[in-house]
Design a protein around this motif. Structure first.
Motif, PDB file in Angstrom:
ATOM      1  N   LYS A 191      19.036 -35.409 -12.068  1.00 60.97           N
ATOM      2  CA  LYS A 191      19.291 -35.570 -13.499  1.00 60.97           C
ATOM      3  C   LYS A 191      17.938 -35.544 -14.203  1.00 60.97           C
ATOM      4  N   ILE A 192      17.868 -34.817 -15.307  1.00 62.00           N
ATOM      5  CA  ILE A 192      16.615 -34.733 -16.066  1.00 62.00           C
ATOM      6  C   ILE A 192      16.596 -35.889 -17.070  1.00 62.00           C
ATOM      7  N   ASN A 193      15.499 -36.613 -17.146  1.00 60.45           N
ATOM      8  CA  ASN A 193      15.447 -37.734 -18.100  1.00 60.45           C
ATOM      9  C   ASN A 193      15.215 -37.264 -19.534  1.00 60.45           C
ATOM     10  N   LYS A 194      14.307 -36.304 -19.688  1.00 61.34           N
ATOM     11  CA  LYS A 194      14.003 -35.793 -21.033  1.00 61.34           C
ATOM     12  C   LYS A 194      13.856 -34.297 -20.985  1.00 61.34           C
ATOM     13  N   ILE A 195      14.468 -33.629 -21.941  1.00 58.24           N
ATOM     14  CA  ILE A 195      14.348 -32.178 -22.000  1.00 58.24           C
ATOM     15  C   ILE A 195      14.160 -31.786 -23.470  1.00 58.24           C
ATOM     16  N   SER A 196      13.465 -30.677 -23.704  1.00 58.23           N
ATOM     17  CA  SER A 196      13.217 -30.281 -25.092  1.00 58.23           C
ATOM     18  C   SER A 196      14.409 -29.506 -25.654  1.00 58.23           C
ATOM     19  N   TYR A 197      14.517 -29.495 -26.968  1.00 60.92           N
ATOM     20  CA  TYR A 197      15.576 -28.712 -27.623  1.00 60.92           C
ATOM     21  C   TYR A 197      15.513 -27.256 -27.169  1.00 60.92           C
ATOM     22  N   GLU A 198      14.293 -26.722 -27.094  1.00 60.89           N
ATOM     23  CA  GLU A 198      14.116 -25.305 -26.758  1.00 60.89           C
ATOM     24  C   GLU A 198      14.675 -25.005 -25.374  1.00 60.89           C
ATOM     25  N   GLU A 199      14.345 -25.887 -24.404  1.00 61.13           N
ATOM     26  CA  GLU A 199      14.854 -25.668 -23.050  1.00 61.13           C
ATOM     27  C   GLU A 199      16.374 -25.773 -23.012  1.00 61.13           C
ATOM     28  N   GLY A 247      12.280 -33.410 -29.200  1.00 59.89           N
ATOM     29  CA  GLY A 247      11.223 -32.439 -29.499  1.00 59.89           C
ATOM     30  C   GLY A 247      10.222 -32.390 -28.353  1.00 59.89           C
ATOM     31  N   GLU A 248       9.607 -31.217 -28.206  1.00 60.50           N
ATOM     32  CA  GLU A 248       8.615 -31.011 -27.149  1.00 60.50           C
ATOM     33  C   GLU A 248       7.519 -32.057 -27.144  1.00 60.50           C
ATOM     34  N   ASP A 249       7.102 -32.433 -28.371  1.00 62.00           N
ATOM     35  CA  ASP A 249       5.995 -33.380 -28.503  1.00 62.00           C
ATOM     36  C   ASP A 249       6.331 -34.741 -27.902  1.00 62.00           C
ATOM     37  N   ALA A 250       7.627 -35.025 -27.720  1.00 62.00           N
ATOM     38  CA  ALA A 250       8.032 -36.321 -27.165  1.00 62.00           C
ATOM     39  C   ALA A 250       8.077 -36.288 -25.640  1.00 62.00           C
ATOM     40  N   ILE A 251       7.725 -35.135 -25.065  1.00 68.17           N
ATOM     41  CA  ILE A 251       7.760 -35.031 -23.606  1.00 68.17           C
ATOM     42  C   ILE A 251       6.330 -35.011 -23.094  1.00 68.17           C
TER      43      ILE A 251
END
Ligand code: ASP
Ligand code: MG
Length: 412
Positions: A191-199, A247-251
């Protein structure tokens, strides 16, 4: 203490015990001190049944009445959940799309949200009431009921979250989150914990159907943090047990490759010996677009003699026969052109925002597949995705090998 929008999909509200379980989740978040608005889907199977009723009367139906019928599933669930909450001493009120109102355009059956007049809703929620909103529904400016397209209640939830400026939108479903690969074929998927909107958008476009694509587009545009989580585990959304789409910046740690996906819904078409002159591609793809056939991967070979060339592209399997029909007509104007097709293909993709800053990602994919003796038929890339078309009998082997090669295996 925040404002949360909780969305429950069809399997999460499939029957009365499931709705009681949902009411307990909502009660738990209220106990945590949050203000809550809920968006619900129809009970599992209900929308399919309603669609079937319409087709049973007439194969071609009036889309306005189709919407009046299929929107009703969500009305039932929202009333039932409000009752279940009231039984727990929680002030709750159902809201239909037209009562909010969630205003859409008039493209019935596939309407797009134009605006949400959220003042009354916000007042009610800030007052401590739980608003239970029927997902999937909207209303045209002249007062007719619309629906947002199948799976559209995810989009309702994100739109409500954006309108209320909620802190998060929790999408409760029957999976624990978004995985590094389909757990049904890769048992080491994580399971992925955090993923970006784009992905997440790339994953949706290659067939990972966790969230309605438009809901992700909207979340990205409005910067709504979304969590995908299971309603069948004990943790509440505010324990963050699921996958956060942000958002990417949060990863902080951006994986080079965060997931491996596949789609078997592919068919390949090759046009051989096309004249190598300007305008030929337009001649081929124009009529396909006019027939609403979505073309995905495209490759055109350089012709050694500058006279003839080959083009290969993919369409969905369902569109193959329609595409061949269209191409037959085109080929008549292009003497000597041969049309070949095959539906025994699958598209396998690796996706990750870290790809932007790393080299060798595609090379690793090609090498891994070569080592397994898997032939690559077509390759396409985007900034954060590499896709290959292969023979579909190797789909599982390809996905598993790539999952291992990019270090995504559980414990790996
Ligand atoms: N009930 C609708 C459907 O089944 C909308 C949704 O559940 O998202 O498509
Ligand atoms: Mg859904």
């Amino acid at each position: 203490m925040g404002l949360l929008v909780l969305k429950f999909g069809g399997t999460s509200v499939a029957n009365i015990p499931a709705i009681e379980n949902v009411a307990n989740k909502v009660a738990g978040e209220i106990q945590n001190g949050h203000k809550v608005a809920v968006v619900v889907s129809a009970m599992a199977g209900v929308t399919n049944q309603l669609v079937a009723y319409c087709s049973e009367i007439n194969h071609v139906f009036d889309p306005l009445e189709y919407d009046a019928v299929v929107a009703s599933g969500e009305q039932v669930t929202s009333g039932l959940l409000a009752l279940a909450l009231q039984k727990r001493g929680i002030q709750a009120r159902s809201w239909m799309g037209w009562q909010v109102p969630i205003v859409t355009n008039d493209v019935h059956g596939k309407a797009r949200i134009q605006s949400i007049e959220s003042e009354a809703l916000k007042k009610s929620v800030m007052n401590g009431d739980v608003a239970v909103i029927a997902g999937f529904q909207g209303v045209t400016p002249d007062g007719r009921i619309t629906t947002l397209g199948r799976g559209g209640s995810d989009t309702s939830a994100v739109a409500v979250a954006a309108a209320l400026k909620a802190d998060r939108c929790d999408i409760y479903t029957d999976v624990h989150g978004v995985y590094t690969a389909d757990p049904r074929i890769v048992n080491r998927a994580r399971k992925i914990n955090k993923i970006s909107y784009e992905e997440m958008l790339e994953m949706a476009s290659v067939g990972a159907k966790v969230l309605h694509t438009r809901s992700v587009e909207l979340a990205m545009k409005e910067r709504v943090p979304v969590q995908v989580l299971s309603s069948f585990e004990s943790a509440l959304g505010s324990d963050l047990p699921g996958t956060l789409v942000v958002g990417e910046d949060a990863i902080v740690e951006q994986e080079v490759v965060s997931s491996v996906t596949y789609s078997r819904d592919e068919a390949k078409v090759t046009l051989r010996s096309l004249p190598d002159i300007p305008g030929v591609a337009a001649k081929v793809f124009g009529p396909l677009a006019d027939a609403s056939i979505n073309v995905d991967m495209i490759v055109q070979n350089l012709s050694p003699d500058h006279k003839k060339t080959d083009i290969t592209f993919t369409v969905t399997r369902a569109d193959l026969s329609k595409a061949l029909e269209v191409l037959k007509n085109i080929a008549r104007d292009l003497p000597g052109t041969l049309v070949e097709s095959s539906a025994d293909v699958a598209k396998v993709s690796v996706i990750g925002i870290g790809m932007r800053s790393h080299v060798g990602v595609a090379q690793k994919m090609f090498k891994t597949l070569a080592e397994k003796g898997i032939n690559i038929q077509v390759i396409t890339t985007s900034e954060i995705k590499v896709s290959v078309l292969i023979s579909d009998e190797y789909t599982e082997l390809a996905v598993r090998s790539l999952h291992t090669a990019y270090g995504l295996d559980h414990g790996g």
